[in-house]
Design a protein around this motif. Structure first.
Motif, PDB file in Angstrom:
ATOM      1  N   VAL A 170     -23.585 -65.248  68.599  1.00 50.12           N
ATOM      2  CA  VAL A 170     -22.545 -64.300  68.204  1.00 50.12           C
ATOM      3  C   VAL A 170     -21.300 -65.058  67.755  1.00 50.12           C
ATOM      4  CG1 VAL A 170     -20.991 -62.521  69.067  1.00 50.12           C
ATOM      5  CG2 VAL A 170     -23.401 -62.483  69.698  1.00 50.12           C
ATOM      6  N   LEU A 182     -14.726 -61.505  67.604  1.00 48.65           N
ATOM      7  CA  LEU A 182     -15.324 -61.116  66.327  1.00 48.65           C
ATOM      8  C   LEU A 182     -14.359 -60.349  65.442  1.00 48.65           C
ATOM      9  CD1 LEU A 182     -18.857 -59.842  67.417  1.00 48.65           C
ATOM     10  CD2 LEU A 182     -18.301 -61.995  66.315  1.00 48.65           C
ATOM     11  N   SER A 183     -13.534 -59.513  66.078  1.00 42.00           N
ATOM     12  CA  SER A 183     -12.713 -58.625  65.256  1.00 42.00           C
ATOM     13  C   SER A 183     -11.287 -59.139  65.073  1.00 42.00           C
ATOM     14  CB  SER A 183     -12.702 -57.231  65.885  1.00 42.00           C
ATOM     15  OG  SER A 183     -12.291 -57.332  67.229  1.00 42.00           O
ATOM     16  N   GLN A 184     -11.041 -60.399  65.429  1.00 43.51           N
ATOM     17  CA  GLN A 184      -9.679 -60.917  65.274  1.00 43.51           C
ATOM     18  C   GLN A 184      -9.427 -61.356  63.835  1.00 43.51           C
ATOM     19  OE1 GLN A 184      -7.563 -60.529  67.683  1.00 43.51           O
ATOM     20  NE2 GLN A 184      -9.247 -59.707  68.906  1.00 43.51           N
ATOM     21  N   MET A 190     -22.041 -55.224  67.427  1.00 48.39           N
ATOM     22  CA  MET A 190     -21.141 -56.192  68.067  1.00 48.39           C
ATOM     23  C   MET A 190     -19.718 -56.013  67.545  1.00 48.39           C
ATOM     24  SD  MET A 190     -22.521 -58.322  70.202  1.00 48.39           S
ATOM     25  CE  MET A 190     -24.152 -58.242  70.878  1.00 48.39           C
ATOM     26  N   LEU A 191     -19.615 -55.905  66.214  1.00 48.14           N
ATOM     27  CA  LEU A 191     -18.295 -55.758  65.616  1.00 48.14           C
ATOM     28  C   LEU A 191     -17.623 -54.489  66.123  1.00 48.14           C
ATOM     29  CD1 LEU A 191     -18.715 -56.880  61.928  1.00 48.14           C
ATOM     30  CD2 LEU A 191     -17.176 -57.811  63.645  1.00 48.14           C
ATOM     31  N   GLY A 222      -5.463 -54.877  85.428  1.00 45.50           N
ATOM     32  CA  GLY A 222      -6.779 -55.475  85.183  1.00 45.50           C
ATOM     33  C   GLY A 222      -7.098 -56.538  86.225  1.00 45.50           C
ATOM     34  N   LEU A 237     -13.345 -52.762  72.261  1.00 44.02           N
ATOM     35  CA  LEU A 237     -12.872 -53.495  73.435  1.00 44.02           C
ATOM     36  C   LEU A 237     -11.472 -54.040  73.243  1.00 44.02           C
ATOM     37  CD1 LEU A 237     -16.012 -55.450  74.661  1.00 44.02           C
ATOM     38  CD2 LEU A 237     -14.758 -53.662  75.856  1.00 44.02           C
ATOM     39  N   ARG A 238     -11.130 -54.369  72.005  1.00 44.43           N
ATOM     40  CA  ARG A 238      -9.821 -54.984  71.820  1.00 44.43           C
ATOM     41  C   ARG A 238      -8.715 -53.979  72.100  1.00 44.43           C
ATOM     42  NH1 ARG A 238      -8.600 -56.168  65.455  1.00 44.43           N
ATOM     43  NH2 ARG A 238      -6.762 -57.220  66.230  1.00 44.43           N
ATOM     44  N   ARG A 250      -5.107 -65.978  67.737  1.00 44.26           N
ATOM     45  CA  ARG A 250      -5.716 -65.023  68.660  1.00 44.26           C
ATOM     46  C   ARG A 250      -7.218 -65.251  68.759  1.00 44.26           C
ATOM     47  NH1 ARG A 250      -2.574 -60.901  70.627  1.00 44.26           N
ATOM     48  NH2 ARG A 250      -4.065 -59.434  71.496  1.00 44.26           N
ATOM     49  N   TYR A 255      -9.405 -66.063  72.163  1.00 48.43           N
ATOM     50  CA  TYR A 255     -10.635 -65.453  72.678  1.00 48.43           C
ATOM     51  C   TYR A 255     -11.757 -66.483  72.735  1.00 48.43           C
ATOM     52  CZ  TYR A 255      -8.684 -60.806  72.785  1.00 48.43           C
ATOM     53  OH  TYR A 255      -7.941 -59.723  73.114  1.00 48.43           O
ATOM     54  N   TYR A 290      -2.211 -55.366  82.151  1.00 48.14           N
ATOM     55  CA  TYR A 290      -2.890 -56.632  82.444  1.00 48.14           C
ATOM     56  C   TYR A 290      -2.937 -56.871  83.943  1.00 48.14           C
ATOM     57  CZ  TYR A 290      -2.024 -57.641  77.491  1.00 48.14           C
ATOM     58  OH  TYR A 290      -1.964 -57.603  76.138  1.00 48.14           O
ATOM     59  N   ILE A 323     -17.151 -61.252  71.920  1.00 44.97           N
ATOM     60  CA  ILE A 323     -17.223 -59.999  71.163  1.00 44.97           C
ATOM     61  C   ILE A 323     -15.846 -59.610  70.635  1.00 44.97           C
ATOM     62  CG2 ILE A 323     -17.608 -57.524  71.430  1.00 44.97           C
ATOM     63  CD1 ILE A 323     -20.075 -58.163  72.962  1.00 44.97           C
ATOM     64  N   ILE A 324     -14.819 -59.793  71.470  1.00 40.38           N
ATOM     65  CA  ILE A 324     -13.501 -59.414  70.947  1.00 40.38           C
ATOM     66  C   ILE A 324     -13.052 -60.395  69.871  1.00 40.38           C
ATOM     67  CG2 ILE A 324     -11.130 -58.800  71.532  1.00 40.38           C
ATOM     68  CD1 ILE A 324     -12.013 -57.997  74.212  1.00 40.38           C
ATOM     69  N   TYR A 365     -20.464 -66.429  64.225  1.00 41.66           N
ATOM     70  CA  TYR A 365     -19.916 -65.551  63.186  1.00 41.66           C
ATOM     71  C   TYR A 365     -18.449 -65.835  62.940  1.00 41.66           C
ATOM     72  CZ  TYR A 365     -18.041 -61.297  61.087  1.00 41.66           C
ATOM     73  OH  TYR A 365     -17.394 -60.415  60.276  1.00 41.66           O
ATOM     74  N   MET A 421      -6.451 -61.302  80.463  1.00 43.99           N
ATOM     75  CA  MET A 421      -5.783 -60.499  79.436  1.00 43.99           C
ATOM     76  C   MET A 421      -4.498 -61.091  78.916  1.00 43.99           C
ATOM     77  SD  MET A 421      -6.538 -56.922  81.076  1.00 43.99           S
ATOM     78  CE  MET A 421      -7.228 -55.659  80.116  1.00 43.99           C
ATOM     79  N   PRO A 444      -4.676 -63.895  75.060  1.00 39.97           N
ATOM     80  CA  PRO A 444      -4.413 -63.727  73.627  1.00 39.97           C
ATOM     81  C   PRO A 444      -2.930 -63.569  73.306  1.00 39.97           C
ATOM     82  CG  PRO A 444      -5.830 -61.968  74.474  1.00 39.97           C
ATOM     83  CD  PRO A 444      -5.604 -62.884  75.590  1.00 39.97           C
ATOM     84  N   PRO A 501     -12.221 -60.643  84.409  1.00 35.77           N
ATOM     85  CA  PRO A 501     -11.175 -59.807  83.823  1.00 35.77           C
ATOM     86  C   PRO A 501      -9.739 -60.318  84.064  1.00 35.77           C
ATOM     87  CG  PRO A 501     -11.838 -58.927  85.914  1.00 35.77           C
ATOM     88  CD  PRO A 501     -12.555 -60.220  85.750  1.00 35.77           C
ATOM     89  N   GLY A 540     -16.454 -54.963  69.532  1.00 33.47           N
ATOM     90  CA  GLY A 540     -15.244 -55.786  69.494  1.00 33.47           C
ATOM     91  C   GLY A 540     -14.022 -54.941  69.184  1.00 33.47           C
ATOM     92  N   ARG A 541     -14.183 -54.057  68.187  1.00 31.69           N
ATOM     93  CA  ARG A 541     -13.029 -53.249  67.811  1.00 31.69           C
ATOM     94  C   ARG A 541     -12.628 -52.302  68.935  1.00 31.69           C
ATOM     95  NH1 ARG A 541     -14.964 -53.675  62.472  1.00 31.69           N
ATOM     96  NH2 ARG A 541     -16.423 -51.973  62.719  1.00 31.69           N
ATOM     97  N   GLN A 583      -6.690 -54.351  75.109  1.00 31.65           N
ATOM     98  CA  GLN A 583      -5.573 -55.290  75.003  1.00 31.65           C
ATOM     99  C   GLN A 583      -4.365 -54.545  74.450  1.00 31.65           C
ATOM    100  OE1 GLN A 583      -6.715 -58.365  75.906  1.00 31.65           O
ATOM    101  NE2 GLN A 583      -4.620 -59.118  76.039  1.00 31.65           N
TER     102      GLN A 583
END
Lengths: 656, 488
Positions: free
Chosen positions: B425, B298-300, A621-622, A642, A628-629, B305, B309, A639, B295-296, B428, B234, B237, B231, A625-626, A632
């Motif tokens: 998820v 998670l890594s912020q 998942m992590l 998108g 998919l981000r 931000r 998300y 955008y 999921i995004i 977390y 965007m 964030p 989608p 995330g990395r 951005q």
């Protein structure tokens, strides 16, 4: 006044919040803490009495039909609707009075007893919380709220048994109580689920009104599962093992939680559910048999203990057995009656034991006591009153309630001669071990060390006054329910009758026929005309007197005999003294194997399979995330693109 | 076609009384701000606050049995009443949170409060409009105010960038929405929601025309942008991070709720006949929104931000109820939004309180050790995070519970399963905030300015809301149920 019933549980809750939050945070003075803790209880008791009297003003039939006081909807979800609501009827208000009243006196006693404890504020916060939970339990108008109270008192019991958690023994005892109770609670939960699955409601009124829809097997299942819950909370065979260990808590706690109130909640629960229990004769028989068995079994263990609190603990288990015997033979109000008188005299016995400990610098071993009656007269005399009451000496409260249970065990349609016999023998044992305790502790020579001897003193008035009040109650508490056969009027049963129905009538078909068959055919009519109630009463008093006499003989007249007897019956003595090794058997059968299974699953399954796969998924998942981000980018053109692509997808999807 | 007369009575005005009150107060603040000196602008915010309170009481003027006003353009029904109260709560809490913050950041201009009030008026029109044009006008009034608000920190490049991006993409999305409205009008001949529903019912063959379907798609895109569905998300964030934190809170709750109000009203009121068409695509959007958002997140490492998300993910959960579309589903949308308002504004206000001039302290690492330095604030933040994660007894738990049970009742089992997995998820990154606050040693001394009492009040109110809704949900659910009754 009835409208204000919610104040009864709420006030202790306020006390808990005040002492638990403000009192602890600001380190309030002990006087403030104890005043708050006791006065909320006093008020709660006062309101219970007010509600009681307003209930008394109503005609008897209306008393059971008072609408529930619903405060608000609690959980509404699908078919489940639960409210925070209180049931007001003779049964719940009797319980509320007993709980709040006894708690009030024990709170006052605790002010003296716990005075020098560093955890003073914490103690009173827990104690208030306990009373709140206990009152919730007895006043709840549905199973779920009752369960909240049920679990809540369990939690407080855990917290207070382990109150001195710095030492290992209390901490372990608390854990043991909690775990054993969980086993019982599981049964309670399953019973509740079954009720909900079949009837779609958990509200007492609705459940009991719809109970006739249940088939016999389901009813039996439900009642047996609920009884499993009761065996945990009320320390019956096979789940009684936590109660003796619970004596590690402060003595007023033992008195309040582990004698007078919490442990009786199983009896209350069965009485509350008497409608469904009456539909399940098998369950009734199980309850009665377990009750009788516990009564005699625990009494036998109480005989050989030297720790005064443990003697009382086994005595409590045994007395609770009586109550279950009562409700098991259908004499629900007799069970509640004994519950009340027991709350008085057993509460008093524990407080007396606390007073003894207070005098002897915390000593618990009765071999190191003796001759205390001169130095602690109030403790001695009040203790004696309670002992006479529990032994069932005529005129004292215990006599009325215990005798009624024995008579019902004999005469009720659910009763049996054998149940009576077990109960009567246990009564004799009770008289014996209680007088043994009294004699060894208060009479004879003082066997304490010289150091301790110097400090022996009577407790301060704040402790002795509750003793005196409870002693008075232990003596006169029985007069609200004098049996008809003695020419009295049984007010207690009359008051409870609208809820619990009258006592079973029918003069012991089962038991009588057994006796009859033992006689020649010619004697039958003669037996029928004898007043069995009087005969049995006399018999049980004689048994009690025999028990007392043996105690007198062994511990006052010939103090060297017990040792010789112990030598003579060495094996039996060792087995009983070690409590039939039940703790060891449980340890071997359940605890250690559960630990082994647990360890296996922990090491192999949890670490190996679960954790690994969870970590894998989490890592994935992590990583997603990395990745998919990175879409951005921060560029607005991207955008917009998108959005456009999304729009295309949506349109194509809809048009297709 | 009847001649359109601009004609209205006092009764009509009562229906839009809160909008009028807010407008008057907005103008009043604007005028006042011309006359006061920079140092004494403090009362402007309080004036706006008074306006919000009076607007709340003016709601009672219009309460009645589903009245329509201005030739059936706007209405006053339980549905819009629920949302209007929610918007007023949002405005109230936002202004409370802003009072100290704007001063600290040097944006305590009259315009700030004026625009907040105008945006609130726009939101209210979106909830009360029963005509597509009114809804669109409301949306634009709200959006334009927000574009400006997002960029009100003129010296801060990120704020300006946020405003610019939001404006560009917002205009883009508005075009979609407007085009959707136009196509709908073209096919049904009316802009009145009830009228559209009637036409589609009476002449069922219209429903399958491509023009109607494309119109439907464009409406979904238009609203989907405002409520940040993947989608079309965007911008979120970047804008949430760049905008002043108080405005981020306002956007995350108010704008989203207003978007949903109009979305629900249009789709369940005017287009229920097309449900067979839109359910499936909504299902996909719901899943995508929940999953991508979580999921995004998670890594912020920046809390604003992360909350952005998280707000995307929450829109996804609400879409689950939207897809379910049953009675519980519709009422749980309202319930969820209300719970979301309290927990989200609360969280953002804590973020505001933990910053100071020039140092926003929005990195997660900045939160290390906060639990011991500011125990009460950290406890409040924990309540908000646990609520967002859906832990009982907080409001977020009950909200999720109702949403997922609506999905189960409507037999969308997979959707419910995906939703629950997503919540797992999400736990977390919410719990990570707690871990930083309580279990990490701070790397540097966290410099925090003096706490603004009004923002503290906003936190207290939010905590109360979260717990009240979480512990006693049935009252609020009953309100939500009453509010959606007319949609059934």
């Amino acid at each position: 006044m009835i409208e204000y019933v919610w104040l009864i549980p709420l006030l202790p809750a306020v006390g808990f919040l005040f002492n638990g939050l403000i009192g602890r945070w600001y380190n309030l003075d002990k006087r403030v803490v104890s005043w708050v803790a006791c006065s909320v209880l006093g008020l709660s008791f006062f309101f219970s009495i007010l509600v009681f009297f307003s209930l008394l003003k109503l005609p008897p039939d209306a008393r059971a039909a008072v609408p529930d006081k619903v405060l608000f909807d609690w959980i509404v979800s699908g078919g489940l609707k639960t409210v925070i609501g209180y049931k007001i009827d003779p049964l719940s208000i009797v319980m509320a009075m007993v709980v709040s009243g006894v708690s009030f006196f024990i709170h006052i006693y605790s002010v003296g007893y716990m005075h020098d404890d560093p955890g003073f504020t914490r103690y009173f916060a827990y104690l208030n919380l306990f009373v709140f939970m206990m009152l919730t339990l007895v006043l709840a108008n549905n199973f779920l709220l009752m369960f909240v109270g049920w679990e809540g008192v369990g939690l407080c019991s855990y917290l207070l048994i382990g109150f001195w958690f710095e030492r290992d023994a209390p901490a372990n005892a608390g854990k043991k109580a909690f775990v054993v109770n969980r086993v019982g609670d599981f049964g309670f939960l399953l019973g509740m689920f079954l009720i909900f699955a079949h009837l779609g409601t958990l509200e007492f009124n609705e459940v009991f009104a719809k109970a006739h829809l249940l088939d016999p097997v389901t009813v039996t299942m439900i009642t047996l599962l609920l009884f499993v819950g009761a065996t945990g909370k009320s320390a019956q065979i096979p789940l009684y093992v936590w109660l003796p260990d619970a004596m590690e808590g402060p003595t007023p706690v033992s008195s309040l939680i582990h004698a007078a109130t919490m442990v009786t909640s199983g009896v209350y629960m069965i009485a509350r559910c008497h409608v469904i229990y009456s539909m399940a004769p098998v369950s009734m028989a199980v309850v009665a048999i377990f009750g009788a068995a516990t009564a005699i079994y625990a009494a036998s263990m109480g005989i050989l203990q030297f720790d005064i609190k443990r003697v009382l603990a086994y005595s409590t288990i045994s007395q609770l057995g009586y109550m279950f015997l009562a409700v098991g033979v259908g004499a629900f109000s007799a069970g509640i009656f004994h519950l009340m008188t027991h709350a008085f005299f057993k509460g008093l016995l524990f407080l007396g034991a606390g007073s003894v400990m207070h005098a002897l610098s915390g000593e618990l071993d009765m071999r190191k006591m003796g001759g205390l009656w001169k130095k602690t007269p109030i403790t001695f005399w009040t203790f004696l009153m309670a002992t006479l009451a529990i032994a069932g000496i005529p005129g004292f409260s215990g006599f009325f309630s215990k005798d009624e249970i024995l008579w019902q065990a004999f005469s009720s349609p659910h009763g049996h001669l054998f149940l009576w016999l077990v109960g009567a023998v246990a009564a004799g044992m009770t008289a014996f071990y209680m007088f043994r305790l009294t004699f060894v502790t208060f009479l004879g020579q003082c066997r304490a060390s010289e150091e301790v001897k110097k400090h022996i003193h009577e407790s301060p008035p704040i402790m002795t006054v509750p003793l005196i009040i409870l002693a008075v109650l232990s003596v006169i508490g029985g007069y609200v329910g004098i049996p008809h056969v003695l020419g009295g009027r049984n007010y207690f049963h009359e008051f409870l009758a609208p809820v619990l129905g009258g006592l079973p009538e029918g003069a012991g078909h089962a038991s009588l026929s057994l006796i009859k068959s033992a006689y020649a055919a010619g004697a039958v009519e003669e037996i029928g005309s004898v007043n069995w109630e009087i005969i049995l009463m006399v018999v049980s008093v004689v048994i009690a007197l025999i028990g007392i006499s043996i105690a007198l003989y062994l511990y006052i007249l010939k103090p060297d005999v017990p040792k010789r007897l112990a030598q003579r019956f060495r094996t039996l003595y060792t087995i009983v003294f070690n409590k039939y090794y039940v703790d060891e058997i449980y340890e071997a059968c359940f605890v250690s194997s559960a630990k082994k299974i647990g360890t296996f699953f922990w090491r192999e399954f949890d670490d190996g399979v679960v954790d690994r796969s969870v970590n894998l998924v989490a890592g994935l998942m992590l990583w997603w995330g990395r990745v998919l981000r990175k879409i951005q980018t921060g560029y607005v053109q991207g955008y917009a693109l998108g959005i456009l692509l999304g729009a295309v997808v949506v349109i194509i999807f809809l048009i297709k | 076609m009847e001649i359109f007369k601009i004609q209205f009575s006092a009764a009509d005005l009562k229906v839009i009384a809160p909008e009028l009150v807010l407008t008057i107060f907005a103008l009043f603040v604007l005028i006042l701000s011309v006359f006061v000196r920079r140092q004494s602008r403090g009362p402007l915010g309080y004036t706006a606050l008074v306006g919000v309170v009076i607007a709340f009481f003016s709601l009672f003027l219009g309460i009645g049995k589903e009245i329509k006003a201005f030739n059936g353009m706007v209405t006053m029904d339980p549905f819009c009443l629920f949302f209007k109260v929610m918007f007023l709560i949002v405005a109230f809490l936002t202004i409370l949170a802003s009072l100290g913050y704007t001063k600290r950041e040097g944006i305590d201009l009259g315009e700030y409060y004026v625009l907040v009030l105008f945006a609130t008026v726009g939101m209210m029109l979106m909830a009360s409009g029963v005509n597509l044009l009114i809804i669109f006008l409301g949306l634009e009034v709200m959006s334009i105010s927000i574009y400006v608000l997002a960029g009100i920190m003129r010296d801060d490049t990120r704020s300006v960038e946020a405003a610019f991006k939001y404006f560009l993409l917002g205009a883009f999305a508005s075009a979609f929405l407007l085009y959707g409205i136009a196509l709908t009008y073209a096919s049904t001949g009316t802009l009145d929601l009830a009228g559209i529903g009637e036409v589609l019912t009476r002449q069922a063959w219209i429903s399958s025309l491509p023009i109607v379907i494309i119109g439907l798609a464009l409406l979904i895109i238009g609203f989907g942008f405002k409520i940040a569905l993947v989608p079309f998300h965007m911008w979120t964030p970047d804008v949430y991070e760049g905008a002043p934190t108080s405005i981020t809170a306002f956007m995350a709750t108010g704008v989203k709720a207003a978007g949903f109000a109009a979305f629900v009203r249009v789709f369940f009121y005017a287009l229920p006949n097309l449900q067979a068409y839109w359910t499936q695509i909504m299902w996909i959007l719901a899943v995508a929104t929940m999953t991508v958002g979580n999921i995004i997140a998670l890594s912020q490492t920046n809390i604003k931000r992360m909350l952005a998300y998280s707000s995307i993910a929450h829109a996804g959960y609400i879409m689950v109820a939207f897809v379910a579309g049953n009675e519980l589903g519709k009422s749980s949308i309202l319930f969820y939004l209300l719970a979301y308002v309290f927990m989200n504004i609360g969280a953002f206000t804590v973020v505001i309180l933990l910053g100071k001039k020039g140092e926003e302290n929005t990195q997660l690492a900045d939160y290390a050790g906060v639990g011991f330095k500011h125990p009460l604030l950290a406890a409040s933040m924990s309540i908000f995070m646990l609520s967002l994660a859906g832990v009982p007894p907080m409001a977020g738990f009950m909200a999720k519970f109702y949403v997922f049970s609506a999905a189960v009742k409507a037999r969308y089992y997979w959707l419910a399963v995906i939703g629950v997995l997503n919540s797992a998820v999400a736990a977390y990154y919410y719990l990570r905030v707690l871990i930083y606050m309580y279990f990490r040693e701070p790397e540097r001394e966290l410099a925090v300015g003096a706490f603004s009492p009004s923002a503290v009040l906003a936190v207290i109110i939010s905590v109360w809301g979260v717990l009240q809704i979480g512990i006693l949900p049935s009252t609020f659910l009953a309100l939500a149920q009453r509010s959606v009754q007319f949609l059934l």
